[in-house]
Design a protein around this motif. Structure first.
Motif, PDB file in Angstrom:
ATOM      1  N   ALA A 126       0.834  -1.207   0.000  1.00 44.63           N
ATOM      2  CA  ALA A 126       0.000   0.000   0.000  1.00 44.63           C
ATOM      3  C   ALA A 126       0.870   1.259   0.000  1.00 44.63           C
ATOM      4  CB  ALA A 126      -0.928  -0.013   1.219  1.00 44.63           C
ATOM      5  N   PHE A 127       1.938   1.254   0.827  1.00 46.59           N
ATOM      6  CA  PHE A 127       2.864   2.387   0.844  1.00 46.59           C
ATOM      7  C   PHE A 127       3.527   2.564  -0.515  1.00 46.59           C
ATOM      8  CE2 PHE A 127       3.182   2.369   5.608  1.00 46.59           C
ATOM      9  CZ  PHE A 127       2.844   3.698   5.762  1.00 46.59           C
ATOM     10  N   PHE A 128       3.955   1.457  -1.117  1.00 44.47           N
ATOM     11  CA  PHE A 128       4.663   1.519  -2.395  1.00 44.47           C
ATOM     12  C   PHE A 128       3.754   2.088  -3.491  1.00 44.47           C
ATOM     13  CE2 PHE A 128       6.021  -0.425  -6.424  1.00 44.47           C
ATOM     14  CZ  PHE A 128       7.324   0.043  -6.477  1.00 44.47           C
ATOM     15  N   GLU A 129       2.510   1.607  -3.539  1.00 42.20           N
ATOM     16  CA  GLU A 129       1.587   2.114  -4.554  1.00 42.20           C
ATOM     17  C   GLU A 129       1.280   3.588  -4.328  1.00 42.20           C
ATOM     18  OE1 GLU A 129      -1.772  -0.415  -4.303  1.00 42.20           O
ATOM     19  OE2 GLU A 129      -0.720  -2.195  -5.089  1.00 42.20           O
ATOM     20  N   HIS A 130       1.108   3.969  -3.071  1.00 41.26           N
ATOM     21  CA  HIS A 130       0.847   5.380  -2.778  1.00 41.26           C
ATOM     22  C   HIS A 130       2.052   6.243  -3.152  1.00 41.26           C
ATOM     23  CE1 HIS A 130      -0.980   8.812  -0.846  1.00 41.26           C
ATOM     24  NE2 HIS A 130       0.088   8.996  -0.087  1.00 41.26           N
ATOM     25  N   GLU A 131       3.249   5.742  -2.859  1.00 40.84           N
ATOM     26  CA  GLU A 131       4.455   6.495  -3.197  1.00 40.84           C
ATOM     27  C   GLU A 131       4.602   6.650  -4.705  1.00 40.84           C
ATOM     28  OE1 GLU A 131       9.300   6.265  -2.389  1.00 40.84           O
ATOM     29  OE2 GLU A 131       7.990   4.600  -1.850  1.00 40.84           O
ATOM     30  N   GLN A 132       4.263   5.599  -5.439  1.00 42.52           N
ATOM     31  CA  GLN A 132       4.358   5.686  -6.898  1.00 42.52           C
ATOM     32  C   GLN A 132       3.355   6.699  -7.453  1.00 42.52           C
ATOM     33  OE1 GLN A 132       6.811   4.158  -8.689  1.00 42.52           O
ATOM     34  NE2 GLN A 132       7.490   3.685  -6.614  1.00 42.52           N
ATOM     35  N   ARG A 133       2.157   6.720  -6.865  1.00 45.75           N
ATOM     36  CA  ARG A 133       1.166   7.712  -7.320  1.00 45.75           C
ATOM     37  C   ARG A 133       1.635   9.127  -7.011  1.00 45.75           C
ATOM     38  NH1 ARG A 133      -2.590   3.865  -5.207  1.00 45.75           N
ATOM     39  NH2 ARG A 133      -2.802   5.114  -3.315  1.00 45.75           N
ATOM     40  N   LEU A 134       2.242   9.321  -5.819  1.00 43.52           N
ATOM     41  CA  LEU A 134       2.753  10.642  -5.473  1.00 43.52           C
ATOM     42  C   LEU A 134       3.875  11.066  -6.409  1.00 43.52           C
ATOM     43  CD1 LEU A 134       2.861  10.686  -1.564  1.00 43.52           C
ATOM     44  CD2 LEU A 134       1.347  11.963  -3.070  1.00 43.52           C
ATOM     45  N   LYS A 135       4.772  10.144  -6.713  1.00 44.69           N
ATOM     46  CA  LYS A 135       5.874  10.473  -7.622  1.00 44.69           C
ATOM     47  C   LYS A 135       5.340  10.853  -9.006  1.00 44.69           C
ATOM     48  CE  LYS A 135       9.588   7.760  -5.503  1.00 44.69           C
ATOM     49  NZ  LYS A 135      10.522   6.622  -5.676  1.00 44.69           N
ATOM     50  N   LEU A 136       4.336  10.097  -9.465  1.00 46.90           N
ATOM     51  CA  LEU A 136       3.759  10.404 -10.769  1.00 46.90           C
ATOM     52  C   LEU A 136       3.065  11.763 -10.743  1.00 46.90           C
ATOM     53  CD1 LEU A 136       3.170   9.419 -13.637  1.00 46.90           C
ATOM     54  CD2 LEU A 136       1.095   8.309 -12.760  1.00 46.90           C
ATOM     55  N   PHE A 137       2.368  12.042  -9.639  1.00 45.18           N
ATOM     56  CA  PHE A 137       1.691  13.328  -9.517  1.00 45.18           C
ATOM     57  C   PHE A 137       2.703  14.474  -9.482  1.00 45.18           C
ATOM     58  CE2 PHE A 137       0.256  16.692  -6.632  1.00 45.18           C
ATOM     59  CZ  PHE A 137      -0.862  17.143  -7.329  1.00 45.18           C
ATOM     60  N   LEU A 138       3.785  14.312  -8.691  1.00 38.07           N
ATOM     61  CA  LEU A 138       4.794  15.362  -8.615  1.00 38.07           C
ATOM     62  C   LEU A 138       5.484  15.561  -9.952  1.00 38.07           C
ATOM     63  CD1 LEU A 138       6.405  14.615  -5.129  1.00 38.07           C
ATOM     64  CD2 LEU A 138       4.894  16.507  -5.738  1.00 38.07           C
TER      65      LEU A 138
END
Length: 415
Positions: free
Chosen positions: A187-199
């Protein structure tokens, strides 16, 4: 706010509470068993044998067997036995525990004595053993809880460290775990990937907007400069061309400032910037907003030489928005800008802000009171964002004259 226990302390506490509950139950059962044994086997045995022992005593048959009950009557009774009511009693005589059965028979009082010192000693030993076992169980429970907590928390700690160091990669073994830690890690990894993509999208958008805006602004700026040169002989038009050129230059600077806000503070250089000079420039830029209004704009402390470590574009954005808002919302009176060694104060005699709006005036798209000049609601939000970006603080205070008083606190740098 009530402080919550850590996961480690909760696990240890659960183990200790379980051991405490079980130890209390077993100890209570063991002590109750001893009481039942004493009541059923000692008291009941003494009552059942009392009549036979008294009969044998009256017939002169005494049982001189060590540990066997003894019958006393009349003058043989010690004072401690004479006042006892009929029935079974537990009395301590001569340092020994004795069970005494008092029986009245045909006007005579008999006392059947049974020495129970050995049983009482065994009972004390059992009680001490139970207490020691109880403490040992609590200690073992605490140690087991610590050991279990360490094993349970270790993966969570590794996950927290990986997230903190931003090292939770796709090949991390934590992601392959089939337990709750693995579920949390994924869950952390998927959230981090979404944040990186958003940034990444935000950075690309900011860069694209900055590039697309700078090009037409540079064209406008160049055209305004050419227009100024051709209108040198027409003062009434030259002022308009100068305003166009100045606005284009200022807009270009603001676009650059907004682009800087999209970058992390630790990735930017922070040169020494003179706040007083920027205040003076921004005040002059905002003076046209007061044209036709009975409002004076006064700047004090502009020669103080207050230095801060920040990009000039960001300082100008924060200062300019505060002064511009004061000039726009003030219809009469004055706007005062004061440069202090550790703060910048912008105060006006405008309508002020109601209490319900003042608490959220720095939020995006929050406007002033109804009936006032309406803007986009972004000016003060940008001021707060710039202040947070630079490590400053901005606050709205009440003014004695009924207007608004904004204070921008500055961490002054040494030259």
């Amino acid at each position: 706010m009530k402080r919550r226990w850590s996961l480690r302390r909760r696990i240890v506490g659960a183990y200790v509470l379980l051991a405490l509950f079980l130890g209390t139950c077993f100890s209570a059962i063991a002590l109750e068993a001893l009481e039942i044994i004493e009541d059923k086997f000692m008291y009941q045995r003494l009552q059942d044998a009392a009549d036979k022992l008294i009969e044998d005593h009256l017939k002169g048959r005494e049982h001189a067997i060590p540990g066997y009950p003894v019958v006393l009557e009349g003058a043989q009774l010690a004072p401690v036995f004479r006042n006892l009511a009929p029935g079974v009693h537990e009395v301590r005589v001569g340092g020994r525990d004795v069970h005494v059965l008092i029986r009245d028979r045909e006007g005579h009082r008999f006392a059947v004595l049974d020495d129970q010192s050995q049983f009482e000693l065994i009972e004390n030993h059992v009680s001490i053993a139970l207490a020691l076992a109880f403490l040992l169980c609590l200690t073992l429970a605490a140690l087991s809880g610590l050991s279990t907590a360490s094993r349970v928390i270790a993966p969570v700690t590794r996950l927290a460290n990986a997230v903190e160091r931003e090292s939770l990669r796709a090949d991390s073994p934590l992601l392959a775990a089939d337990d709750e830690v693995g579920l949390l890690a994924r869950a952390f990894f998927e959230h981090e990937q979404r944040l990186k993509l958003f940034l990444e999208r935000e950075q690309l958008f900011t860069g694209d907007v900055s590039h697309e805006l700078r090009t037409p602004l540079m064209v406008m700026l160049g055209a305004a400069e050419v227009l100024e040169a051709r209108l040198a002989s027409q003062p009434e038009l030259l002022e308009i061309a100068e305003r166009i050129r100045r606005t284009a230059a200022e807009t270009s600077a603001r676009v650059a400032a907004l682009l800087l806000l999209a970058r992390a503070p630790d990735q930017m250089d922070a040169p020494l910037t003179d706040v007083a000079q920027i205040v003076q420039a921004e005040a002059e830029r905002c003076r046209p907003l007061l044209s036709g209004k009975p409002v004076t704009l006064a700047v004090s402390g502009e020669h103080a030489g207050v230095l801060v470590r920040a990009r000039p574009e960001l300082v100008a954005t924060a200062v300019g928005n505060l002064i511009r808002n004061a000039c726009q919302f003030t219809e009469r009176g004055d706007v005062r800008v004061q440069v202090h060694p550790s703060a910048l104060v912008v105060e006006d005699t405008g309508p002020g802000l109601p209490r319900e709006i003042a608490t959220r005036i720095f939020e995006r798209h929050e406007h002033g009171p109804v009936g006032s000049i309406q803007g986009t609601g972004l000016g003060l939000a940008i001021v707060r964002r710039v202040a947070e970006h630079l490590g400053w603080t901005v606050e709205l205070l009440s003014s004695a004259e009924g207007g608004s008083r904004f204070v921008l606190h500055l961490p002054v740098a040494n030259a």
